[in-house]
Write a protein that holds these residues in place. Structure first.
Motif, PDB file in Angstrom:
ATOM      1  N   GLY A  32      28.136  12.872 -46.201  1.00 19.32           N
ATOM      2  CA  GLY A  32      28.733  12.147 -47.201  1.00 19.32           C
ATOM      3  C   GLY A  32      30.228  12.364 -47.207  1.00 19.32           C
ATOM      4  O   GLY A  32      30.900  12.259 -48.281  1.00 19.32           O
ATOM      5  N   THR A  36      32.076   9.279 -48.465  1.00 21.36           N
ATOM      6  CA  THR A  36      31.452   8.643 -49.477  1.00 21.36           C
ATOM      7  C   THR A  36      32.154   8.695 -51.005  1.00 21.36           C
ATOM      8  O   THR A  36      32.399   7.617 -51.548  1.00 21.36           O
ATOM      9  CB  THR A  36      29.786   8.977 -49.789  1.00 21.36           C
ATOM     10  N   PRO A  37      32.637   9.485 -51.586  1.00 19.08           N
ATOM     11  CA  PRO A  37      33.250   9.630 -52.466  1.00 19.08           C
ATOM     12  C   PRO A  37      34.587   8.964 -52.630  1.00 19.08           C
ATOM     13  O   PRO A  37      35.112   8.527 -53.709  1.00 19.08           O
ATOM     14  CB  PRO A  37      33.397  11.111 -52.739  1.00 19.08           C
ATOM     15  N   ARG A  91      34.642   5.577 -54.900  1.00 18.40           N
ATOM     16  CA  ARG A  91      35.373   5.763 -56.307  1.00 18.40           C
ATOM     17  C   ARG A  91      35.342   4.650 -57.217  1.00 18.40           C
ATOM     18  O   ARG A  91      35.342   4.785 -58.388  1.00 18.40           O
ATOM     19  CB  ARG A  91      36.879   6.377 -55.905  1.00 18.40           C
ATOM     20  N   TRP A  98      27.428   1.881 -54.783  1.00 16.87           N
ATOM     21  CA  TRP A  98      27.585   2.203 -53.391  1.00 16.87           C
ATOM     22  C   TRP A  98      26.298   2.814 -52.853  1.00 16.87           C
ATOM     23  O   TRP A  98      25.601   3.871 -53.567  1.00 16.87           O
ATOM     24  CB  TRP A  98      28.646   3.163 -53.292  1.00 16.87           C
ATOM     25  N   ALA A 125      25.295  15.835 -48.799  1.00 17.35           N
ATOM     26  CA  ALA A 125      25.975  14.685 -49.435  1.00 17.35           C
ATOM     27  C   ALA A 125      25.542  14.861 -51.180  1.00 17.35           C
ATOM     28  O   ALA A 125      26.451  14.638 -52.013  1.00 17.35           O
ATOM     29  CB  ALA A 125      25.556  13.273 -49.219  1.00 17.35           C
ATOM     30  N   LYS A 181      27.595  17.235 -53.439  1.00 21.73           N
ATOM     31  CA  LYS A 181      28.974  16.698 -53.811  1.00 21.73           C
ATOM     32  C   LYS A 181      29.284  16.240 -55.009  1.00 21.73           C
ATOM     33  O   LYS A 181      28.128  15.522 -55.747  1.00 21.73           O
ATOM     34  CB  LYS A 181      29.528  15.776 -52.647  1.00 21.73           C
ATOM     35  N   LEU A 236      30.017  13.375 -56.590  1.00 25.79           N
ATOM     36  CA  LEU A 236      29.873  11.763 -56.300  1.00 25.79           C
ATOM     37  C   LEU A 236      30.073  10.864 -57.401  1.00 25.79           C
ATOM     38  O   LEU A 236      29.544  11.238 -58.709  1.00 25.79           O
ATOM     39  CB  LEU A 236      28.478  11.616 -55.546  1.00 25.79           C
ATOM     40  N   VAL A 240      27.188   5.816 -56.916  1.00 26.56           N
ATOM     41  CA  VAL A 240      26.735   6.080 -55.856  1.00 26.56           C
ATOM     42  C   VAL A 240      24.940   6.369 -55.609  1.00 26.56           C
ATOM     43  O   VAL A 240      24.576   7.258 -56.541  1.00 26.56           O
ATOM     44  CB  VAL A 240      27.212   7.388 -55.029  1.00 26.56           C
TER      45      VAL A 240
END
Length: 211
Positions: free
Chosen positions: A49, A52-53, A57, A62, A75, A78, A80, A84
């Motif tokens: 990930g 991913t962030p 955003r 997502w 991931a 994190k 996020l 997500v």
């Protein structure tokens, strides 16, 4: 390759700490959010990930997918965005995605691991999950002699292979291809509207919309 990335999950992101790659990474991370603002995005082979962030955003939704629960666990730790969702899914079939459709798609450092003879078929599988006008971003490594692992052999189809050594000393051979812009455009075909190739020193970014 599935075993390799599962075993590498705890320390996969070391590759993103290489000093010579930082300028490229910051530019690509900064560009992703605006690209997918307001969209419902399918991320393929999300791994741990890293991207991913940044991409999610400003996204409406997502869905980050990966074959390995071990990488997705990294991931999940994190911070996020709320948009997500993480889901175990096979990138080759995307069967676990069900009948969902998306108006965006992203794959970071996956294209290079797809054998050239499977690339058109995999793209067709991805495109079947997308709405007309969907925005697609692929990014991956460029070969840089001083930063990339060498290609140790090529097969009859033209695929390159690297040997990767994990912390336990085990050696894994993985497919690693470095396409040119023309090669990427050719395999995309006419369904990719206005494809754009952005070269960086250590990476490239391919963007297009689905016709």
């Amino acid at each position: 390759m599935e075993d390799y990335y599962r075993q590498r999950a705890p320390y996969y992101e070391r590759v993103y700490r290489k000093p010579e790659r930082q300028a490229d990474l910051r530019r690509m991370e900064a560009a992703l959010a605006a690209t997918f603002a307001g969209r419902t995005v399918l991320e393929v082979a999300a791994g741990t990930g890293w991207w991913t962030p940044h991409g999610a955003r400003d996204a409406r939704r997502w869905l980050a997918t990966d074959l390995n629960a071990e990488t997705l666990a990294v991931a999940a730790a994190k911070p996020l965005p709320a948009s997500v969702e993480l889901r175990v899914a096979d990138a080759w079939t995307l069967a676990e995605v069900g009948d969902e459709r998306f108006d965006g798609a992203f794959a970071g450092c996956w294209w290079s691991h797809v054998p050239v003879q499977r690339l058109a078929g995999w793209l067709a599988t991805l495109h079947a999950r997308l709405e007309p006008g969907a925005r697609v971003v692929m990014l991956d490594n460029s070969f840089v002699q001083t930063s990339s692992s060498p290609i140790v052999r090529r097969d009859a189809a033209g695929n390159g292979y690297q040997q990767r050594v994990l912390d336990d000393g085990s050696v894994h051979e993985v497919v690693k291809n470095f396409p040119t812009a023309d090669e990427a455009f050719a395999v995309l075909g006419p369904r990719a509207r206005s494809p754009k190739w952005t070269p960086h020193t250590h990476y490239w970014v391919l963007t297009y919309e689905l016709d």
